[in-house]
Structure formats: structure tokens, C-alpha cells
Design a protein around this motif. Structure first.
Motif, PDB file in Angstrom:
ATOM      1  N   ASN A 109       0.639  -1.291   0.079  1.00 50.63           N
ATOM      2  CA  ASN A 109      -0.062  -0.191  -0.052  1.00 50.63           C
ATOM      3  C   ASN A 109       0.860   1.234   0.090  1.00 50.63           C
ATOM      4  OD1 ASN A 109      -2.652  -0.925  -0.284  1.00 50.63           O
ATOM      5  ND2 ASN A 109      -2.916  -1.053   2.166  1.00 50.63           N
ATOM      6  N   ASN A 110       2.066   1.168  -0.359  1.00 51.78           N
ATOM      7  CA  ASN A 110       2.926   2.293  -0.583  1.00 51.78           C
ATOM      8  C   ASN A 110       2.458   3.182  -1.776  1.00 51.78           C
ATOM      9  OD1 ASN A 110       4.418   2.000   1.641  1.00 51.78           O
ATOM     10  ND2 ASN A 110       6.069   1.117   0.863  1.00 51.78           N
ATOM     11  N   ASN A 130       4.280   5.276   2.593  1.00 50.58           N
ATOM     12  CA  ASN A 130       2.944   4.882   3.236  1.00 50.58           C
ATOM     13  C   ASN A 130       2.312   5.859   3.485  1.00 50.58           C
ATOM     14  OD1 ASN A 130       1.048   3.641   5.262  1.00 50.58           O
ATOM     15  ND2 ASN A 130       1.788   1.915   4.224  1.00 50.58           N
ATOM     16  N   SER A 184       0.158   6.351   6.010  1.00 48.25           N
ATOM     17  CA  SER A 184       0.101   6.548   7.357  1.00 48.25           C
ATOM     18  C   SER A 184       1.162   7.425   7.652  1.00 48.25           C
ATOM     19  CB  SER A 184      -0.075   5.177   8.170  1.00 48.25           C
ATOM     20  OG  SER A 184       1.046   4.508   7.797  1.00 48.25           O
ATOM     21  N   GLN A 185       2.354   7.338   7.131  1.00 50.50           N
ATOM     22  CA  GLN A 185       3.658   7.866   7.495  1.00 50.50           C
ATOM     23  C   GLN A 185       3.754   9.334   6.823  1.00 50.50           C
ATOM     24  OE1 GLN A 185       5.758   6.028   9.742  1.00 50.50           O
ATOM     25  NE2 GLN A 185       4.033   4.953   9.708  1.00 50.50           N
ATOM     26  N   ASP A 211       2.555  12.038   7.447  1.00 47.27           N
ATOM     27  CA  ASP A 211       2.768  13.249   8.314  1.00 47.27           C
ATOM     28  C   ASP A 211       4.122  13.631   8.970  1.00 47.27           C
ATOM     29  OD1 ASP A 211       3.289  11.162   9.900  1.00 47.27           O
ATOM     30  OD2 ASP A 211       1.780  11.884  11.460  1.00 47.27           O
TER      31      ASP A 211
END
Length: 352
Positions: free
Chosen positions: A248-249, A331, A333-334, A336
Motif C-alpha cells: 500500500n505504498n 505509506n 500513514s507515514q 505526516d
DNA sequence: CACGCGTGGCT
DNA sequence: TAGCCAAGCGT
């Protein structure tokens, strides 16, 4: 110059009863923290108080002192700045902190020394000097220009009369009271500008200056200051590509360190042109091949143009741009941890 | 010195 | 809604 001015007493008396509580502002009786004042003033450039507050609190949490800010990585500073806009402010702020630490760690206490620092100009130097160090100066920002234009009923248009308004504003703090409380005087002007002497529908009935305000007396406050008409914004177009790899990257590209959204990460995108792209032309510029699926369009308004981006994702991705300079798989989620514009957050939301 | 530089809230 | 404008600076 010992001329007494009626304005300072009225402003300070109002401020004593109606001042706003702000996280960077010293409480009554407490000394201001010059670092807090400097940081807030940079963030507040062309930005409203309500927008700045959460950013200011996150910065103070991660960087409690100017030394912490100077030591931090530019990526850390930029990523905390994500969404605040005018990203050169973040780079200049980081550089400014390093300049101060290099000079011994104390924020300069004169206007001329302050103006030598990156990102600090006439206004911000006067603001830090008056609010941070309680020294007499009138920081002339949009609020002060507006209040001044109304007080003296100046009917010519901005931006041509900026120097005239600045010179009139600098006479507002004459009188003993303003000389004794320069920080409160400056902040009083800002609070009156933000809550009473608003750009539209000023609340003259609540204004401590109404009796000495020529525009109020002439009932033309709402029409001042006048502004010269602005040029129409061109519409630009681009295509961005949402490319998902393993785990999911998503493929990102770092924008150049100069120009629009400098140094922020974006979805791989064509250049922005004042003509509509078709997909084959976009693929050709990117060096992509194969079949792509249309996701949707987003619009974004910049200061000088409107941007319309069309988003596509590959049916099967078969190219390998990861080898090119400035590309990386992140990703979501990363994300930020990396500086990213509101435009790109909008684009990603559209793809999910 | 005129322009480039973001974003969000308000009307 | 679409425009206006905000605690400006750098070049």
C-alpha cells in the motif's frame, strides 16, 4: 516630540478589559517570551489567529526553545508546517533560529538587528520589538493600515498609500501611556482590528475610537480602506497520478525548493499549464505508458491562479520512475513525517 | 517595485 | 457563490 495623542489611552483602556487570550501572549503582569512572540509573528504573516493556534502549540511542544528549533531537522520543521501555507516562511524560520543561535542564542533587541534575520521585515521586526521587548514601535500590518485609514478617513487606494498609512500610524503611539506599555498598545491595535474594526461590517458602536474616528463620524468606515482592483486569476491545469506499489505504498515526488509549494511532496504530476491537458499528453510528459483509470478532479485556489487537477491511477503500473531523482514510496500513514501541501492532501483524499 | 507565494473563513 | 482578505517577506 511630546504631543499627546488621544488614541493610546483609549486603546489601552479598551485592551485592559477586552484583550483576547492567546497562547503566545503574556498574561497580565507576566513578562512576554520573545521566542513565543517571534514564532507567532512569523506564523501570523498573512494568516488568521484561529488557524495559527494549533500550529503554534505543536511547535512549542516539539521545540520549546529557539535552540531546539535551530537544532531540529528542516524536514521536522517543514512537516509541522504542513497546511499552514507560504512554505518559505518555514525555511526562513528555521534559518532565522540558526542565525540567532549562531549569534549566542539571544533574540536581537533592536529593530535593525531583527531585520537582518531571515523572514523578518519591517512589520515583524517592529512587532517583536514592541511586543516581545516592550519597546516603543508601531508594527504596521493590515489591521493597523485599516484602522489608520478609517481614523483619518483616507480615501485613496491601497497599495499605493501604504507609505502614507504607515507614516500616519507611527504617530498613534504618542503620549505617555503608549510609551509605558508599547506591547499592550500594539496588541490592542491588533485586537481592535480583528474584533471591532473588521474589514467588513465594523462594529463602530463598540469601538473605543469611535468618537475620534473620522470615518465613523462620516459613516464611511465600511468603505475604507479602498483597494485598487486586482488582476483576474488565470486557470491552470495539470494531471496527477496515484500510483500504489506493494504494501500500500504510494509514489510521491518532491517539488523543487523554489516556486509554488517549494519543497513539499506531491503525487507525481505534470506541469501546470493554462491549457487543458489530455491524458496521452500527460503520460508522454511523465514518461508513463499503459492504461489508466480516471479518478476525479480537484480544484485549488492559489493567490495568483486557480488550479484544476485531474487524477488518474494505472490499471497495471509497468513503469519505474522510482529510479528518478526526487521520487519515493511512502505509506500514507507515514505521510505526516514529510512536508505536504493542503492541495496534495485534497488530491489524496480524492483517490481514497 | 511589482509580483510570487497558501490556505481557510467570511459574506 | 465567488470574491475578499488575513499579525508580510523576498526578490
Amino acid at each position: 516630540m511630546s504631543t499627546n495623542s488621544p488614541y493610546a489611552d483609549l486603546i489601552l483602556h479598551w485592551y485592559d478589559h477586552h484583550q483576547r487570550i492567546l497562547p503566545w501572549r503574556a498574561k497580565k503582569g507576566e513578562a512576554p517570551n520573545p521566542y513565543h512572540v517571534l514564532l507567532s509573528e512569523i506564523m501570523l504573516q498573512q494568516t488568521q489567529v484561529a488557524t495559527v493556534i494549533p500550529y503554534f502549540n505543536r511547535f512549542i511542544q516539539d521545540f520549546p526553545t529557539i535552540c531546539d528549533l535551530a537544532k531540529a531537522s528542516l524536514d521536522h520543521v517543514m512537516s509541522l508546517w504542513t497546511g499552514l501555507g507560504y512554505y518559505s516562511r518555514a525555511r526562513n524560520l528555521h534559518q532565522c533560529a540558526q542565525q540567532i543561535v549562531d549569534q549566542g542564542g539571544n533574540i536581537p533587541t533592536t529593530i535593525n538587528e531583527l531585520k537582518k534575520l531571515s523572514g523578518i521585515g519591517d512589520y515583524t521586526a517592529a512587532a517583536i520589538y514592541s511586543i516581545g521587548f516592550n519597546q516603543p514601535a508601531v508594527p504596521v500590518d493590515g489591521n493597523v493600515e485599516r484602522i489608520t485609514a478609517r481614523l483619518f478617513a483616507i480615501k485613496e487606494s491601497l497599495p499605493a498609500i501604504k507609505p502614507k498609512l504607515a507614516s500616519l500610524a507611527k504617530m498613534l503611539n504618542q503620549g505617555q501611556a503608549a510609551q509605558e506599555r508599547p506591547g499592550d498598545f500594539a496588541q490592542g491595535l491588533f485586537d481592535i482590528g480583528a474584533t471591532i474594526c473588521k474589514p467588513k461590517n465594523p462594529l463602530c458602536l463598540l469601538c473605543p475610537l469611535s468618537a475620534v474616528c473620522k470615518a465613523c463620524l462620516d459613516n464611511i468606515a465600511n468603505d475604507l480602506p479602498k483597494r485598487s482592483p486586482k488582476a483576474a486569476k488565470p486557470i491552470k491545469y495539470g494531471i496527477s497520478f496515484f500510483i500504489q506499489g506493494s504494501n500500500n505504498n504510494v509514489l510521491f515526488h518532491k517539488r523543487p525548493m523554489k516556486g509554488v509549494l517549494a519543497g513539499t511532496w506531491q503525487l507525481p504530476s505534470t506541469s501546470w499549464e493554462e491549457k487543458v491537458w489530455d491524458l496521452p499528453a500527460g503520460l508522454k510528459q511523465m514518461g508513463y505508458t499503459g492504461d489508466w483509470e480516471y479518478i476525479g478532479d480537484i480544484n485549488h485556489v492559489f493567490t495568483h491562479f486557480i488550479l484544476k487537477i485531474s487524477l488518474y491511477k494505472p490499471i497495471i503500473f509497468q513503469d519505474s520512475p522510482i529510479n528518478a531523482e526526487g521520487y519515493a514510496w511512502y505509506n500514507l500513514s507515514q505521510l505526516d513525517k514529510y512536508p505536504c501541501s493542503s492541495l496534495m492532501k485534497k488530491a489524496i483524499d480524492c483517490c481514497l
